[in-house]
Write a protein that holds these residues in place. Structure first.
Motif: not given
Length: 201
Positions: A113-118, A123-126, A175-178, A198-199
């Motif tokens: 369910a959360f896959y598209p948000d992660i 993200a898929v490009k970076l 923005t960012s993610f890790g 928050p996710l």
């Protein structure tokens, strides 16, 4: 006549011995077969175990390739659950507020369910384009609570690694993610994911 018969009998016996002797012992053999001595050095040295860094690099290379293919089953297998997904907190943050550690835990069942948000388009490009400068090794003696909370689920004494990506979105906002990676039961896995908000709401 008896002498001739006796001579023939002896000759027959000798021929039989020669014939059967050749079958029971290979030509050129002068003694019973002896197994060749086994080389004492053969198969006694095991290949050196890979270091944490080597194991992580193999894992990370595979992780990047799997993100390219978007194979969701393979991607999920590279995560450890429950997965911490709270925004990354610092020790300074803890001075002013409490962190509900359990609120951000994501189960394997919830992952789809959360896959598209992660794994957003960015993200898929970076992730596959990540380079050495995007990676960090977490000091085993770190006092940061965020990492200390993750360490107990990993193999004792193993090393944590982190991928952090900062970028500008199409709307011009930064923005960012890790992801934090840890060795769990001998294999590296993603043990946390974070972003500025928050996710799980």
């Amino acid at each position: 006549m008896r002498v001739k018969k006796y001579i023939r009998l002896i000759a027959t016996v000798l021929l039989l011995q020669v014939a059967y002797g050749c079958e029971s012992q290979p030509a050129g053999a002068t003694s019973p077969a002896v197994k060749p001595a086994r080389d004492s050095s053969a198969n006694t040295t095991k290949p050196a175990a890979l270091t944490d860094e080597q194991l992580f690099r193999v894992f990370f290379s595979k992780f990047k390739n799997v993100i390219k293919t978007q194979n969701k089953t393979q991607i999920q297998s590279m995560f450890n659950f429950p997965l911490q997904t709270n925004p990354q907190w610092s020790n300074e943050d803890l001075k002013n507020s409490k962190v509900d550690y359990k609120s951000g835990l994501l189960t394997g069942v919830e992952f789809a369910a959360f896959y598209p948000d992660i794994f957003t388009k960015d993200a898929v490009k970076l992730i596959p384009a990540s380079v050495e400068d995007d990676l960090s090794e977490i000091d085993k003696t770190t006092t940061e609570d965020y990492y200390k909370k993750l360490m107990p689920i990993t193999d004792k004494g193993s090393t944590l690694y982190e991928l952090e990506k900062q970028y500008t979105q199409d709307n011009g906002q930064e923005t960012s993610f890790g992801f934090v990676f840890g060795k769990v039961k001998g294999s590296y896995k993603v043990i946390s994911y974070y972003r500025p908000w928050p996710l799980k709401d």
